[in-house]
Design an enzyme around this catalytic site. Structure first.
Site, PDB file in Angstrom:
ATOM      1  N   ARG A   1       0.516  -4.947  -4.972  1.00 29.43           N
ATOM      2  CA  ARG A   1       0.678  -5.909  -3.887  1.00 29.43           C
ATOM      3  C   ARG A   1       1.198  -7.249  -4.400  1.00 29.43           C
ATOM      4  O   ARG A   1       0.980  -8.281  -3.775  1.00 29.43           O
ATOM      5  CB  ARG A   1      -0.640  -6.088  -3.150  1.00 29.43           C
ATOM      6  CG  ARG A   1      -1.047  -4.876  -2.327  1.00 29.43           C
ATOM      7  CD  ARG A   1      -1.867  -5.264  -1.128  1.00 29.43           C
ATOM      8  NE  ARG A   1      -2.272  -4.111  -0.347  1.00 29.43           N
ATOM      9  CZ  ARG A   1      -1.551  -3.607   0.650  1.00 29.43           C
ATOM     10  NH1 ARG A   1      -0.400  -4.161   0.956  1.00 29.43           N
ATOM     11  NH2 ARG A   1      -1.987  -2.562   1.322  1.00 29.43           N
TER      12      ARG A   1
ATOM     13  N   HIS B   1      -3.909  -2.284   9.856  1.00 20.71           N
ATOM     14  CA  HIS B   1      -3.790  -3.717   9.592  1.00 20.71           C
ATOM     15  C   HIS B   1      -3.934  -4.489  10.896  1.00 20.71           C
ATOM     16  O   HIS B   1      -4.921  -4.271  11.594  1.00 20.71           O
ATOM     17  CB  HIS B   1      -2.479  -4.001   8.853  1.00 20.71           C
ATOM     18  CG  HIS B   1      -2.523  -5.281   8.085  1.00 20.71           C
ATOM     19  ND1 HIS B   1      -1.460  -6.154   8.025  1.00 20.71           N
ATOM     20  CD2 HIS B   1      -3.519  -5.846   7.364  1.00 20.71           C
ATOM     21  CE1 HIS B   1      -1.805  -7.202   7.286  1.00 20.71           C
ATOM     22  NE2 HIS B   1      -3.041  -7.038   6.868  1.00 20.71           N
TER      23      HIS B   1
ATOM     24  N   THR C   1       5.192   2.506   5.898  1.00 22.52           N
ATOM     25  CA  THR C   1       3.798   2.105   6.077  1.00 22.52           C
ATOM     26  C   THR C   1       3.134   3.022   7.096  1.00 22.52           C
ATOM     27  O   THR C   1       3.769   3.443   8.072  1.00 22.52           O
ATOM     28  CB  THR C   1       3.613   0.642   6.547  1.00 22.52           C
ATOM     29  OG1 THR C   1       2.263   0.462   6.986  1.00 22.52           O
ATOM     30  CG2 THR C   1       4.517   0.255   7.716  1.00 22.52           C
TER      31      THR C   1
ATOM     32  N   GLY D   1       0.842  -1.200   0.000  1.00 18.16           N
ATOM     33  CA  GLY D   1       0.000   0.000   0.000  1.00 18.16           C
ATOM     34  C   GLY D   1       0.872   1.242   0.000  1.00 18.16           C
ATOM     35  O   GLY D   1       1.920   1.263   0.642  1.00 18.16           O
TER      36      GLY D   1
ATOM     37  N   ASP E   1       1.075   1.913   9.012  1.00 18.33           N
ATOM     38  CA  ASP E   1       0.741   1.023  10.142  1.00 18.33           C
ATOM     39  C   ASP E   1       1.811   1.013  11.240  1.00 18.33           C
ATOM     40  O   ASP E   1       1.532   0.569  12.354  1.00 18.33           O
ATOM     41  CB  ASP E   1       0.554  -0.415   9.643  1.00 18.33           C
ATOM     42  CG  ASP E   1      -0.496  -0.524   8.546  1.00 18.33           C
ATOM     43  OD1 ASP E   1      -1.366   0.357   8.478  1.00 18.33           O
ATOM     44  OD2 ASP E   1      -0.426  -1.484   7.756  1.00 18.33           O
TER      45      ASP E   1
HETATM   46  O1  F6P Z   1      -0.646  -1.398   5.061  1.00 22.10           O
HETATM   47  C1  F6P Z   1      -1.267  -0.211   4.817  1.00 22.10           C
HETATM   48  C2  F6P Z   1      -2.753  -0.391   4.736  1.00 22.10           C
HETATM   49  O2  F6P Z   1      -3.327   0.862   4.470  1.00 22.10           O
HETATM   50  C3  F6P Z   1      -3.389  -1.032   5.962  1.00 22.10           C
HETATM   51  O3  F6P Z   1      -3.566  -0.121   7.007  1.00 22.10           O
HETATM   52  C4  F6P Z   1      -4.657  -1.573   5.379  1.00 22.10           C
HETATM   53  O4  F6P Z   1      -5.101  -2.684   6.117  1.00 22.10           O
HETATM   54  C5  F6P Z   1      -4.248  -1.995   4.016  1.00 22.10           C
HETATM   55  O5  F6P Z   1      -3.092  -1.260   3.692  1.00 22.10           O
HETATM   56  C6  F6P Z   1      -5.278  -1.788   2.921  1.00 22.10           C
HETATM   57  O6  F6P Z   1      -4.809  -2.401   1.782  1.00 22.10           O
HETATM   58  P1  F6P Z   1      -5.328  -2.183   0.302  1.00 22.10           P
HETATM   59  O7  F6P Z   1      -4.643  -0.961  -0.236  1.00 22.10           O
HETATM   60  O8  F6P Z   1      -4.853  -3.408  -0.417  1.00 22.10           O
HETATM   61  O9  F6P Z   1      -6.796  -2.045   0.364  1.00 22.10           O
END
Ligand code: F6P
Length: 366
Positions: free
Chosen positions: A80, A189, A143, A18, A145
């Site tokens: 991803r 996350h 991140t 992400g 997170d």
């Molecule tokens: O890892 C960053 C994050 O924004 C998390 O907080 C969240 O769970 C995830 O990515 C969302 O992922 P995606 O962009 O695949 O929806």
């Protein structure tokens, strides 16, 4: 173009997982120092590991990094793609063979001395696995997170914290006007860093994080006590990975099934429903979502991303590979890439911020 000696002549750089604020500042930091000080050649790989599989790349020149310090997102694009993981219906070995081999072949074809990967847990884990396959890899911890083992902070976290805090600030007035409970769900996350810090910064009355499974009865008692003290409204901050004590006691399969049935459309809404059932108080839910990942990086993230980026260029020059640059205490250092690999940094139960929250009267759901 710099003329200091460098063991690395050419490297590839990619951003995966992400996105988050600060990625462009980090790309700029790595590329400027690598080019201006050491005269390295830089290959910008598009869309994370996917670009290295699909042969999607371009050479980067200093001009490509002009004006990107303050820009959100990533000029390289992200995905991803996890080359070591099979997709549904495909066997592990088929996928591993193809994608990992393609990455290795293209690394060779581009004459790379190293691959610099900017990402979270998944990205740095893939980097470590590629290093074990014989590639030279350097990782940078990004991140929102803040859940990467080996660094005290990741870039992206501080910007998301500011956005989450502002959102909570804004909810106070509307919650007060309508005498409501408002639940706000933040990302993070499987870790509670973002919800805990934004919750403390925004004066959340209840903060629920995955590390502390919640008991709805305890939350109900807290909200009712506030109401009894004449406090007409409450703010409940919920991490997206929050779970109840009953769920925490389930095995993985059972929990997954239970969440599919009850987390609808997301955990914040479930907690809001549970609060209303438990207390009868009018409750609303807000999910902040991708706003937390978008837009300009905070000053703090710009500084951290730039420092980590330029430190990565120094490691490239020294030929010190297989590392992730990291903030340790107040210094920029590096750790072996195995350190963040296949782990999540959760909030330790003895972390001072938990006691800080309790000390100002916040309920942590237990
Ligand atoms: O890892 C960053 C994050 O924004 C998390 O907080 C969240 O769970 C995830 O990515 C969302 O992922 P995606 O962009 O695949 O929806």
């Amino acid at each position: 173009m710099g003329n200091r000696y460098s063991a690395t002549k050419t490297f590839g750089i990619l951003t995966a997982g992400g996105d988050c604020p600060g990625l462009n500042a980090a790309i700029r930091g790595v590329c400027r120092a690598a080019y201006d000080r050491y005269g390295m050649n830089i290959v910008g790989i598009a869309n994370g590991y996917l670009g290295l599989i699909q042969e999607n790349w371009r050479y980067l020149r200093p001009v490509d990094t002009y004006g990107i310090l303050t820009r959100g997102g990533t000029i390289l694009g992200a995905s991803r793609e996890k080359p070591f993981k099979a997709k549904k219906g495909e066997s592990d070995s088929e996928i591993e063979g193809d994608k990992v081999q393609a990455i290795k072949d293209n690394y060779k074809r581009l004459n790379l001395d190293c691959l610099v990967v900017l990402g979270g847990n998944g990205t740095n884990t893939t980097g470590y696995l590629l290093a074990r396959e014989g590639l030279n890899v350097l990782g940078l911890p990004k991140t929102i997170d803040n859940d990467i083992v080996g660094t005290d902070r990741t870039f992206g976290f501080h910007s998301a914290l500011a956005i989450g805090t502002e959102a909570i600030d804004r909810l106070h007035s509307t919650a007060q006007s309508h005498s409501r409970v408002i639940v706000i769900e933040l990302m993070g996350h499987k870790a509670g860093w973002l919800a805990l810090y934004a919750g403390v910064a925004g004066g959340g009355d209840v903060i629920l994080i995955p590390e502390i499974p919640y008991d709805i009865k305890a939350i109900g008692r807290h909200l009712e006590a506030r109401s009894g003290e004449g406090k007409s409204y409450s703010i409940v901050v919920v991490a997206e990975g929050a779970l109840s004590a009953a769920e925490a006691a389930m095995d993985k399969k059972e929990r997954k099934k239970y969440r599919v049935e009850t987390v609808n459309p997301s955990i914040g809404y479930r907690v809001a429903r549970e609060i209303e059932e438990e207390t009868g108080m009018e409750t609303r839910a807000t999910v902040l979502g991708y706003v937390q990942r978008g837009g300009i990086p905070s000053a703090s993230d710009r500084v951290l991303a730039t420092a980590l980026g330029t430190a990565a260029a120094d490691l490239l020059a020294k030929g010190k590979y297989g590392r992730m640059v990291a903030l340790i205490g107040d210094s920029i250092d590096s750790v072996d890439l195995s350190v963040p690999s296949e782990k999540v940094k959760n909030v330790p139960l003895d972390h001072y911020m938990l006691d800080t929250a309790l000390a100002v009267g916040t309920c942590l759901g237990n």
